[in-house]
Design a protein around this motif. Structure first.
Motif, PDB file in Angstrom:
ATOM      1  N   GLY A   1       0.819  -1.207   0.000  1.00 45.44           N
ATOM      2  CA  GLY A   1       0.000   0.000   0.000  1.00 45.44           C
ATOM      3  C   GLY A   1       0.852   1.256   0.000  1.00 45.44           C
ATOM      4  O   GLY A   1       1.925   1.298   0.607  1.00 45.44           O
ATOM      5  N   ARG A   2       0.350   2.297  -0.666  1.00 47.26           N
ATOM      6  CA  ARG A   2       1.144   3.521  -0.824  1.00 47.26           C
ATOM      7  C   ARG A   2       1.406   4.227   0.505  1.00 47.26           C
ATOM      8  O   ARG A   2       2.386   4.956   0.640  1.00 47.26           O
ATOM      9  CB  ARG A   2       0.428   4.477  -1.793  1.00 47.26           C
ATOM     10  N   THR A   3       0.531   4.054   1.469  1.00 51.29           N
ATOM     11  CA  THR A   3       0.683   4.776   2.741  1.00 51.29           C
ATOM     12  C   THR A   3       1.374   3.935   3.817  1.00 51.29           C
ATOM     13  O   THR A   3       1.478   4.366   4.970  1.00 51.29           O
ATOM     14  CB  THR A   3      -0.701   5.206   3.271  1.00 51.29           C
ATOM     15  N   VAL A   4       1.832   2.731   3.467  1.00 47.80           N
ATOM     16  CA  VAL A   4       2.442   1.847   4.465  1.00 47.80           C
ATOM     17  C   VAL A   4       3.740   2.432   5.003  1.00 47.80           C
ATOM     18  O   VAL A   4       4.631   2.825   4.241  1.00 47.80           O
ATOM     19  CB  VAL A   4       2.708   0.443   3.866  1.00 47.80           C
ATOM     20  N   LYS A   5       3.827   2.502   6.339  1.00 46.59           N
ATOM     21  CA  LYS A   5       5.059   2.894   7.010  1.00 46.59           C
ATOM     22  C   LYS A   5       5.395   1.767   7.986  1.00 46.59           C
ATOM     23  O   LYS A   5       4.816   1.668   9.066  1.00 46.59           O
ATOM     24  CB  LYS A   5       4.889   4.216   7.746  1.00 46.59           C
ATOM     25  N   LEU A   6       6.309   0.921   7.574  1.00 46.56           N
ATOM     26  CA  LEU A   6       6.583  -0.332   8.280  1.00 46.56           C
ATOM     27  C   LEU A   6       7.708  -0.183   9.296  1.00 46.56           C
ATOM     28  O   LEU A   6       8.734   0.443   9.014  1.00 46.56           O
ATOM     29  CB  LEU A   6       6.954  -1.424   7.266  1.00 46.56           C
ATOM     30  N   ALA A   7       7.509  -0.769  10.476  1.00 50.46           N
ATOM     31  CA  ALA A   7       8.585  -0.935  11.459  1.00 50.46           C
ATOM     32  C   ALA A   7       8.770  -2.425  11.692  1.00 50.46           C
ATOM     33  O   ALA A   7       7.788  -3.151  11.902  1.00 50.46           O
ATOM     34  CB  ALA A   7       8.231  -0.238  12.772  1.00 50.46           C
TER      35      ALA A   7
END
Length: 593
Positions: free
Chosen positions: A353-359
């Motif tokens: 997804g374009r808004t994914v901010k993964l940690a």
């Protein structure tokens, strides 16, 4: 009933810190005691003092005469030049130890079989090159095959998977020896222990029952004492509410007082509002998080997963379990590579997804400059963090929530313990305000109090979450859905959770199933296979009877060297014949399907 071990007014201090202060307690026959407390508060010191491995500064420790005591420490004393066989069974002849029900049970439970298939040379592997986890399991096996009046275990579930932990719990419950165990595995404490010792502030508080009863007793004590530790009380009440509402099976524990629990949690809401969190997650992530389309994941020449089509949606909270080597960590890394580096798997496609901010919290602890202070390391990422529902915490407040209080926030990274570095690694990830969080064995090196604080934080965290963990309690507490890798290159959803996973694995082991798909046969071939299968089963039954008679003969003629030699040769021949028949049985079972 006389105690096996007594501690009378025991005191023990290191440098300027008192770990045990006027502690008096005892262990009686049949006791199964779980030891809990924060890291560094003296749990390991307590059991070493009990075992007389550590001298006391004051008071005394006494053992009943002739006490047989076995201890599993955090460091083993195995001979690196010896083989696994030598360390576990010594010089015992194979027919003797292989015919011993306890040894068979221990080796199967900890290693998957008498041949120890996970080791390159099986039971004849040399210990020196083995990993720390493998050495620890060998030390545990060596201890468990022996008879003791009291066994003391320090973190025995480390390096065991979910199946291994379940087996160990069952094994310990059937033993007649008394048990003292230090562990942060709360499911294990509830399953095994009938008493709980809480080590804190130099004192040891004794509670009846396992972990659930301990949580209730702490909540009651906090209410009656009306202490000022409101935050800690609320965490205990919240966990108690989950134990009562979220895990009904636990309420059957005899020491768990239902009425008192209901009174304490009457006004306590559920641990998390799943619908509200999904709404927040949708707003942060949109409809697409990760989509896997006909994906194949490999490591070297080995295919771990293939034809995998799966969707991780906004607000999904997934617990990922599976056999070692099935690909849990590899799956997380494939998703991470797609998100961080736009790298695709060996086959198929991963849509991010374009808004994914993964940690991604990996099993390895990220090294930071040793001169950096704890608060500096967290503030370096961000000064403030939003944790959901409009709630915001400063770097200092989040540090406090994870046990870095007061002066501890100014401790250099180089002076932190392994568990503290793990906590700091997690803190830095959360400060970056991710909306997708992958956690690979997050409970490693964390004490129970820190785990409850982490669970409390995750309860209000609005994002998608995937957790790989052998800590059954943590998985059940923080996730809504369990997915499993069973070693057959597929990913399955298990509505029954970890209990269903254990049942499935048990069925696979019992049936001797393999990952290979059965070959389709004609009706005539299938009938012939079934007929021969029955014949092989009859032969195996006869061999079992013969083997029993040989064992009886060995016991009867133990002092007759010639007779024992002849019987030993006969036993080996029976074993060889049985191995061939069992292989044939597996082949026929596939043909008969």
């Amino acid at each position: 009933m006389a105690n096996l071990v007594n501690l009378e007014s025991v005191g023990k201090a290191y440098v300027m810190r008192t770990l045990l202060d006027e502690v008096s307690l005892g262990v009686a026959e049949g006791d199964r005691i779980g030891v809990v407390g924060r890291n560094g508060d003296g749990k390991t010191t307590l059991i070493r003092v009990m075992a007389q491995r550590e001298p006391v500064d004051s008071g005394r420790v006494t053992h009943v005469g002739g006490l047989s005591l076995g201890i599993l420490s955090q460091q083993d004393d195995l001979d690196p030049t010896a083989t696994v066989r030598r360390e576990i069974v010594g010089d015992r002849p194979e027919h003797e130890w292989a015919g011993d029900a306890r040894i068979r049970d221990v080796l199967t439970g900890l290693f998957g079989g008498l041949s120890m298939p996970g080791f390159e040379s099986g039971i004849d592997s040399v210990i020196g090159p083995l990993s720390g986890g493998e050495r620890r399991r060998i030390a545990l096996a060596k201890l468990l095959i022996e008879e003791h009046d009291l066994i003391i275990l320090d973190e025995p579930t480390n390096h065991l998977d979910v199946e291994g932990i379940a087996w160990l719990a069952g094994h310990l419950k059937t033993r007649r020896s008394a048990l003292v165990v230090v562990t942060h595995d709360r499911w294990f404490l509830d399953e095994v222990c009938t008493r709980t010792w809480d080590v804190q502030g130099g004192k040891v508080h004794d509670y009846e029952g396992g972990y659930s009863a301990y949580v209730l007793a702490r909540a009651e004590r906090a209410r009656i004492a009306s202490t000022e530790e409101t935050k800690r009380q609320n965490l205990v009440r919240k966990e108690l509410a989950w134990l009562r509402r979220g895990a009904p099976a636990r309420t059957s524990k005899p020491k768990f007082r239902i009425e008192a629990a209901n009174e304490l949690i009457a006004d306590e809401p559920p641990p998390r509002d799943t619908l509200a969190l999904r709404g927040f997650a949708n707003a942060r992530l949109g409809k697409t998080v990760f989509e896997l389309l006909d994906v194949r994941i490999e490591t070297g020449p080995k295919i771990l997963l293939e034809h995998l089509t799966w969707n991780l949606g906004p607000g999904d909270r997934i617990g990922l379990v599976g056999v070692n080597g099935a690909g849990k960590t590899s799956l997380l890394r494939a998703l991470k590579d797609a998100a961080y580096e736009d790298r695709q798997p060996a086959a198929g496609k991963i849509v991010v997804g374009r808004t994914v901010k993964l940690a991604y919290l990996s099993q390895e602890v990220v090294e930071l400059p040793g001169t950096l202070r704890v608060l500096e390391a967290v503030s370096q990422v961000r000064e403030r963090v939003e944790i959901g529902k409009g709630k915001e915490l400063t770097a200092g407040q989040l540090c406090e929530q994870f046990g870095f209080t007061g002066e501890k926030q100014w401790t250099p990274v180089s002076d932190l313990s392994g568990g503290e570095r793990r906590r700091l690694q997690l803190l830095r990830l959360l400060m970056d305000e991710p909306n997708v969080l992958f956690m690979d064995e997050p409970t490693n090196d964390l004490d129970i109090e820190t785990l409850t604080q982490l669970e409390d934080l995750l309860d209000g965290w609005p994002g998608s979450l995937v957790i790989v963990s052998h800590d059954r309690y943590f998985v059940e507490r923080t996730t809504d859905t369990v997915l499993a890798l069973l070693g057959d290159r597929t990913l399955r959803m298990l509505p029954g959770g970890i209990e269903e996973y254990l049942q499935r694995r048990h069925a696979v082991v019992e049936a001797g199933a393999t990952a290979a798909a059965p070959v389709r046969r004609s009706g005539g071939d299938t009938r012939a296979a079934k007929k021969e299968l029955q014949r092989v089963e009859r032969q195996l039954s006869k061999l079992a009877d013969r083997e029993k008679k040989v064992h009886d003969g060995l016991a009867e003629h133990a002092t007759d060297f010639d007779k024992v030699s002849a019987l030993d040769a006969e036993l080996r021949a029976i074993r060889d014949e049985r191995d061939e028949l069992e292989m044939r049985w597996l082949e026929l079972a596939e043909e008969a399907e």
